[in-house]
Design a protein around this motif. Structure first.
Motif, PDB file in Angstrom:
ATOM      1  N   ARG A 116     -14.771   6.283  24.473  1.00  0.00           N
ATOM      2  CA  ARG A 116     -13.946   7.384  24.979  1.00  0.00           C
ATOM      3  C   ARG A 116     -14.166   8.679  24.188  1.00  0.00           C
ATOM      4  O   ARG A 116     -14.314   9.768  24.765  1.00  0.00           O
ATOM      5  CB  ARG A 116     -12.478   6.991  24.924  1.00  0.00           C
ATOM      6  N   ASP A 117     -14.184   8.564  22.863  1.00  0.00           N
ATOM      7  CA  ASP A 117     -14.169   9.756  22.023  1.00  0.00           C
ATOM      8  C   ASP A 117     -15.549  10.296  21.678  1.00  0.00           C
ATOM      9  O   ASP A 117     -15.672  11.470  21.292  1.00  0.00           O
ATOM     10  CB  ASP A 117     -13.410   9.468  20.723  1.00  0.00           C
ATOM     11  N   TYR A 118     -16.582   9.457  21.814  1.00  0.00           N
ATOM     12  CA  TYR A 118     -17.911   9.885  21.392  1.00  0.00           C
ATOM     13  C   TYR A 118     -18.991   9.672  22.449  1.00  0.00           C
ATOM     14  O   TYR A 118     -19.759  10.588  22.734  1.00  0.00           O
ATOM     15  CB  TYR A 118     -18.303   9.162  20.095  1.00  0.00           C
ATOM     16  N   ASP A 120     -18.709   9.117  25.761  1.00  0.00           N
ATOM     17  CA  ASP A 120     -18.452   9.897  26.974  1.00  0.00           C
ATOM     18  C   ASP A 120     -18.607  11.394  26.755  1.00  0.00           C
ATOM     19  O   ASP A 120     -18.769  12.156  27.720  1.00  0.00           O
ATOM     20  CB  ASP A 120     -17.049   9.596  27.509  1.00  0.00           C
ATOM     21  N   LYS A 121     -18.576  11.838  25.501  1.00  0.00           N
ATOM     22  CA  LYS A 121     -18.727  13.258  25.195  1.00  0.00           C
ATOM     23  C   LYS A 121     -20.149  13.625  24.783  1.00  0.00           C
ATOM     24  O   LYS A 121     -20.418  14.758  24.381  1.00  0.00           O
ATOM     25  CB  LYS A 121     -17.740  13.653  24.095  1.00  0.00           C
ATOM     26  N   GLY A 122     -21.058  12.654  24.863  1.00  0.00           N
ATOM     27  CA  GLY A 122     -22.466  12.931  24.568  1.00  0.00           C
ATOM     28  C   GLY A 122     -22.809  12.966  23.098  1.00  0.00           C
ATOM     29  O   GLY A 122     -23.924  13.361  22.735  1.00  0.00           O
ATOM     30  N   ILE A 123     -21.879  12.530  22.243  1.00  0.00           N
ATOM     31  CA  ILE A 123     -22.111  12.568  20.797  1.00  0.00           C
ATOM     32  C   ILE A 123     -22.792  11.302  20.302  1.00  0.00           C
ATOM     33  O   ILE A 123     -23.619  11.340  19.380  1.00  0.00           O
ATOM     34  CB  ILE A 123     -20.784  12.771  20.051  1.00  0.00           C
TER      35      ILE A 123
END
Length: 259
Positions: A116-118, A120-123
């Motif tokens: 969720r935090d990484y 999905d954000k492309g990190i």
């Protein structure tokens, strides 16, 4: 650690094969206690299935990532056993066994937050490596996961396999139960799934992952590399997020410096 009763968060595996390189772990500069624990793992002390001390490479004690470990990230856009963009600045490689209870803890308690935090954000990109160490059912489950991946349902199978704690080598990962997991995971062609699970390609894929792990000195599950930095055991989620944040910042700084 002596004098404590905290449960271990990793599972010891069998002794690594003679002659395997342990040079990578030997050059990791960590705090003295951590170095001792890692070397104990590399030397394969203990017997299969016993608890291993959990160790972690923390940002505060972290040397620059070893380039040999960084190079293990495959970044294959067509890899069904990976989550996230191949171009993500941080890659987490996970060496796991479907029968490992600590791997299950990571899957249930930490992975959803990281996605969720990484992811999905492309990190972050997560790359799975099959590292079956607890016998025939572990090998069978690893091949089943690979077979589910051939129909792009690996992560659904992964979540189903780890949905609840299961008994080790007690039939929970029998062929019939693996087929039921595949069905619940949405694998459409179950006949193909069974054929793929028994194939030489599945065997070779699992062997490739295992040999990679043994080659860098992995002897317990779960074991992780985060941009080439080792984390052993199902550590608290904050341990992962701290290292991912630092690795992402270092990647950003390096990119800025290259411009």
């Amino acid at each position: 650690m002596p004098g404590t009763s905290t449960p271990s968060t990793s599972s010891r595996t069998r002794r690594p094969r003679p002659g395997r390189s342990r040079r990578v772990l030997a050059v990791i500069a960590l705090a003295t206690a951590v170095v001792t624990a890692v070397l104990a793992l590399a030397l394969g002390r203990g017997t299969a299935g016993t608890a291993a001390p959990a160790t972690v490479s923390t940002p505060e004690a972290q040397e620059p990532a070893n380039p040999e470990l960084l190079a293990l990230a495959r970044r294959d856009a067509d890899d069904p056993l990976a989550l996230g963009s191949p171009d993500a600045p941080v890659v987490l490689i996970e060496y796991s066994d479907f029968q490992c209870p600590f791997c299950g803890r990571f899957a249930r308690e930490t992975k959803p937050d990281l996605v969720r935090d990484y992811v999905d954000k492309g990190i972050l990109r997560i790359e799975w490596r099959n590292f079956p160490v607890f016998g025939a059912e572990s090998d069978q489950a690893a091949r089943a996961g690979w077979a589910a991946g051939q129909q792009n349902r690996f992560w659904q199978f992964h979540d189903e396999a780890y949905a609840e704690p299961r008994q080790r080598n007690a039939g929970d990962f029998s062929e019939d139960n693996l087929l039921a997991m595949a069905r619940k995971a949405g694998v459409e062609d179950l006949a193909r799934f069974e054929k793929d699970m028994a194939s030489e390609a599945a065997h070779q894929a699992v062997t490739r992952d295992s040999e990679e792990g043994y080659g860098i000195g992995v002897t317990s599950t779960p074991a992780f590399l985060i941009n080439g930095r080792p984390v052993l055991g199902a550590q608290p989620t904050d341990v992962f997020t701290d290292i991912i944040d630092e690795a992402a910042e270092q990647a950003r700084q390096q990119e800025d410096g290259d411009e």
